[in-house]
Design a protein around this motif. Structure first.
Motif, PDB file in Angstrom:
ATOM      1  N   ALA A 198       0.825  -1.212   0.000  1.00  0.00           N
ATOM      2  CA  ALA A 198       0.000   0.000   0.000  1.00  0.00           C
ATOM      3  C   ALA A 198       0.861   1.263   0.000  1.00  0.00           C
ATOM      4  CB  ALA A 198      -0.937  -0.004   1.208  1.00  0.00           C
ATOM      5  N   ARG A 248      -0.594   4.662  -1.386  1.00  0.00           N
ATOM      6  CA  ARG A 248      -1.754   4.679  -0.479  1.00  0.00           C
ATOM      7  C   ARG A 248      -1.241   4.775   0.954  1.00  0.00           C
ATOM      8  NH1 ARG A 248      -6.793   3.752  -3.199  1.00  0.00           N
ATOM      9  NH2 ARG A 248      -7.418   3.784  -1.027  1.00  0.00           N
ATOM     10  N   LEU A 258      -3.697   4.192   4.039  1.00  0.00           N
ATOM     11  CA  LEU A 258      -4.076   2.785   4.124  1.00  0.00           C
ATOM     12  C   LEU A 258      -2.905   1.954   4.643  1.00  0.00           C
ATOM     13  CD1 LEU A 258      -6.152   0.559   3.626  1.00  0.00           C
ATOM     14  CD2 LEU A 258      -5.259   0.387   1.289  1.00  0.00           C
TER      15      LEU A 258
END
Length: 132
Positions: A123, A128, A131
């Motif tokens: 992630a 991300r 996350l």
């Protein structure tokens, strides 16, 4: 002091953005003129280069608070990425021997630790960050 020297300093300060010169230009000229040697007619090559370089860096926003925040965020992301990679590698290295002979109930959670560390690593690497 020499009006020619002041004119040269003003010319060199043109490397700075106009708004920056309006706010700080006179103070910079005053400081440069005070630091000049008696009878000095032109800035040294080092001084001229430094003024132009710093002016261009100011135009590029290198010293802005926004740039510092981006640098800090990038360094933090890299640290998290390396930490997750290390955690995933250690967990994966310990995964095999534990699966061969589970001794405690907590060793059954080791595969989940490996999975979560790997998922966080992927992630963060994919951008991300929250996350991960």
């Amino acid at each position: 002091m020499s009006p020619a020297l002041e004119a040269l300093y003003r010319l060199l300060l043109r490397a700075y953005p106009a708004a920056y010169r309006r706010g700080r230009g006179e103070e910079m000229i005053g400081t440069l003129m005070e630091a000049a040697r008696p009878g000095q007619r032109h800035p040294s090559l080092r001084e001229a280069g430094s003024l132009v370089l710093r002016g261009l860096q100011t135009r590029a926003g290198v010293h802005s608070p926004h740039q510092r925040r981006q640098t800090l965020a990038g360094a933090t992301r890299l640290a998290v990425l390396l930490l997750l990679a290390s955690t995933a590698a250690v967990s994966l290295a310990e995964f095999g021997p534990i699966m061969g002979s589970p001794a405690t109930p907590f060793t059954a959670l080791r595969p989940l630790e490996t999975l979560f560390a790997a998922a966080g690593l992927v992630a963060v690497a994919a951008g991300r960050h929250v996350l991960g």
